[in-house]
Design an enzyme around this catalytic site. Structure first.
Site, PDB file in Angstrom:
ATOM      1  N   LYS A 111      -9.233  12.777   2.986  1.00 38.18           N
ATOM      2  CA  LYS A 111      -9.437  12.089   4.463  1.00 38.18           C
ATOM      3  C   LYS A 111     -10.605  11.499   4.596  1.00 38.18           C
ATOM      4  O   LYS A 111     -10.408  10.468   5.512  1.00 38.18           O
ATOM      5  CB  LYS A 111      -9.740  13.539   5.340  1.00 38.18           C
ATOM      6  CG  LYS A 111      -8.408  14.401   5.449  1.00 38.18           C
ATOM      7  CD  LYS A 111      -8.675  15.548   6.837  1.00 38.18           C
ATOM      8  CE  LYS A 111      -7.525  16.610   6.999  1.00 38.18           C
ATOM      9  NZ  LYS A 111      -8.030  17.728   7.973  1.00 38.18           N
ATOM     10  N   LYS A 194       3.259  15.963   0.735  1.00 36.14           N
ATOM     11  CA  LYS A 194       3.786  17.058   1.562  1.00 36.14           C
ATOM     12  C   LYS A 194       4.066  16.942   2.951  1.00 36.14           C
ATOM     13  O   LYS A 194       3.571  15.816   3.433  1.00 36.14           O
ATOM     14  CB  LYS A 194       2.621  18.171   1.554  1.00 36.14           C
ATOM     15  CG  LYS A 194       1.399  17.722   2.474  1.00 36.14           C
ATOM     16  CD  LYS A 194       0.558  19.154   2.678  1.00 36.14           C
ATOM     17  CE  LYS A 194      -0.376  18.543   3.782  1.00 36.14           C
ATOM     18  NZ  LYS A 194      -1.364  19.671   3.979  1.00 36.14           N
ATOM     19  N   LYS A 197       2.074  16.867   9.773  1.00 35.64           N
ATOM     20  CA  LYS A 197       2.276  16.502  11.015  1.00 35.64           C
ATOM     21  C   LYS A 197       1.608  14.899  11.232  1.00 35.64           C
ATOM     22  O   LYS A 197       1.898  14.393  12.151  1.00 35.64           O
ATOM     23  CB  LYS A 197       1.632  17.449  12.042  1.00 35.64           C
ATOM     24  CG  LYS A 197       0.375  18.000  11.661  1.00 35.64           C
ATOM     25  CD  LYS A 197       0.012  19.588  12.469  1.00 35.64           C
ATOM     26  CE  LYS A 197      -1.219  20.091  11.660  1.00 35.64           C
ATOM     27  NZ  LYS A 197      -1.149  21.585  12.135  1.00 35.64           N
TER      28      LYS A 197
HETATM   29  P1  AMP Z   1      -2.531  22.766   8.860  1.00 37.11           P
HETATM   30  O1  AMP Z   1      -1.510  22.126   9.577  1.00 37.11           O
HETATM   31  O2  AMP Z   1      -3.242  21.919   8.031  1.00 37.11           O
HETATM   32  O3  AMP Z   1      -3.626  23.454   9.841  1.00 37.11           O
HETATM   33  O4  AMP Z   1      -2.061  23.932   8.075  1.00 37.11           O
HETATM   34  C1  AMP Z   1      -1.649  25.128   8.565  1.00 37.11           C
HETATM   35  C2  AMP Z   1      -1.062  25.944   7.551  1.00 37.11           C
HETATM   36  O5  AMP Z   1       0.586  25.465   7.153  1.00 37.11           O
HETATM   37  C3  AMP Z   1      -1.773  26.183   5.978  1.00 37.11           C
HETATM   38  O6  AMP Z   1      -1.539  27.405   5.717  1.00 37.11           O
HETATM   39  C4  AMP Z   1      -1.279  25.046   5.317  1.00 37.11           C
HETATM   40  O7  AMP Z   1      -1.243  25.608   4.155  1.00 37.11           O
HETATM   41  C5  AMP Z   1       0.415  25.276   5.768  1.00 37.11           C
HETATM   42  N1  AMP Z   1       1.202  23.957   5.455  1.00 37.11           N
HETATM   43  C6  AMP Z   1       0.789  22.687   6.026  1.00 37.11           C
HETATM   44  N2  AMP Z   1       1.876  21.916   5.301  1.00 37.11           N
HETATM   45  C7  AMP Z   1       2.570  22.627   4.881  1.00 37.11           C
HETATM   46  C8  AMP Z   1       3.667  22.092   3.977  1.00 37.11           C
HETATM   47  N3  AMP Z   1       4.260  21.102   3.835  1.00 37.11           N
HETATM   48  N4  AMP Z   1       4.387  23.114   3.236  1.00 37.11           N
HETATM   49  C9  AMP Z   1       3.729  24.351   3.168  1.00 37.11           C
HETATM   50  N5  AMP Z   1       2.909  24.791   3.928  1.00 37.11           N
HETATM   51  C10 AMP Z   1       2.212  23.840   4.866  1.00 37.11           C
END
Ligand code: AMP
Ligand code: TRP
Length: 332
Positions: A111, A194, A197
């Site tokens: 980032k 991955k 969003k």
């Molecule tokens: P974040 O959106 O970065 O706050 O992530 C929220 C949760 O979703 C965390 O536990 C991440 O590890 C999980 N997560 C985000 N993107 C993925 C993905 N592509 N596959 C699996 N888990 C995800």
């Protein structure tokens, strides 16, 4: 009863990756442990956010927690900035965390690379995350694969402090699903990245995408050469990712799916996959709309913050005392 804590940032639309990698497991865990699920707004502001959008997304995420199946009567659902103990513990922990270990974090490097003006909040991100977790005497933290390194740091900070001051914090365990169970759902347009969003619009399915948009995105998803449907992460990364999504949304084993579609080409596989995703998200989208009645989510968050605060305060006071801070005096 075991304690579970996890958080998601209100930094964009929630994706199918968030649901399959994290939220779906939260829902199962609420029946097995005492759970705290947090909307981590203070983490979101480590990179620039539009204030109105951050505000709306915080509500949206809280609603999606409940719409995904979290029951506010069983699990504690709250907004991070409503419980000041998170910020306070984060400061205290930062004094026991080395700059070296923070600057080695992969997410910081990734980032941080994007902009010239990298905030010191971005460097501190994992310390705030450690504070979130340690405040609740957490046993287990359900997250996707990408959070493994941050969790390891939380454990190191807790162990370092326990070693120095005697037992203060419970050392949390990560709870990461196996890859085939959704730990890392990949982008629909690039199976080496991955699903996130922050990616381009066609690369992810948002939890609130209408059925026709879901179908369109899956139709447009990249595939691998050949026409056989089978699981092979190395040679068939795109199809393998779609198969994992299929498997998790339909409840069918990867082998069953491979047998059904075999070499019949990708067309029917994709249209059936779209149907399973649509059916998985449908109840979530319906409940989400019901929660939009004024006052409903506010009441859930008010109760959640009060509950979280009462637990967090005890841990924070324990640590403050251990390191020699003088308790506040009350004149009455
Ligand atoms: P974040 O959106 O970065 O706050 O992530 C929220 C949760 O979703 C965390 O536990 C991440 O590890 C999980 N997560 C985000 N993107 C993925 C993905 N592509 N596959 C699996 N888990 C995800
Ligand atoms: N860093 C996590 C993510 O981006 C979100 C998060 C913040 C979190 N605090 C947490 C996850 C505490 C688990 C526990 O996914």
């Amino acid at each position: 009863m075991k304690r579970v804590f996890s958080g998601v940032q209100p930094s964009g639309e929630l994706t199918l990756g968030n649901y399959l990698g994290a939220l779906r497991n939260f829902v199962r865990l609420q029946h097995e442990a005492e759970c705290f699920f947090c909307v981590v707004d203070l983490h979101a502001i480590t990179v620039p956010q539009d204030p109105a959008q951050l505000n709306r997304r915080t509500f949206d995420l809280a609603k999606l927690y409940v719409a995904s199946g979290l029951d506010p009567k069983i699990a504690t659902i709250f907004v991070q900035s409503h419980v000041p103990a998170h910020s306070e513990l984060s400061w205290l922990l930062s004094c026991f965390t080395y700059i070296g270990e923070l600057s080695r974090m992969t997410q910081f490097k990734e980032k941080g690379r994007k902009g010239e003006n990298v905030s010191s909040g971005l460097l501190m991100y994992p310390v705030l995350m450690a504070a979130d977790i340690l405040l609740y005497d957490t046993d287990a933290v359900p997250v996707g694969e990408d959070q493994k390194q941050h969790l390891e740091l939380s454990r190191n900070i807790a162990e370092r402090i326990n070693h120095h001051f005697g037992p203060v914090f419970r050392v949390p365990e990560p709870l990461i699903p196996p890859k085939k169970a959704g730990a890392r759902i990949m982008s629909l347009t690039d199976p080496t990245a991955k699903m996130a969003k922050s990616g381009e619009a066609n690369s992810y399915i948002a939890l609130l995408d209408p059925p026709e948009v879901i179908a369109k995105k899956i139709r447009a998803a990249v595939t691998d050469s050949g026409r056989e449907v089978y699981y092979d992460e190395v040679n068939k990364p795109a199809i393998s990712n779609l198969m994992v999504i299929y498997s998790l949304c339909s409840g069918e084993a990867l082998e069953t799916i491979a047998e059904r579609y075999g070499s019949s080409g990708y067309g029917r596989f994709k249209s059936d996959l779209a149907e399973h995703v649509i059916q998985t998200l449908k109840p979530i989208q319906e409940r989400y709309r019901e929660l939009s009645e004024p006052g409903v989510i506010e009441a859930i968050l008010a109760e959640g913050a009060a509950k979280a605060e009462s637990v967090a305060k005890v841990t924070l006071d324990r640590f403050r005392q251990k390191i020699g801070l003088v308790p506040r005096f009350n004149l009455d």
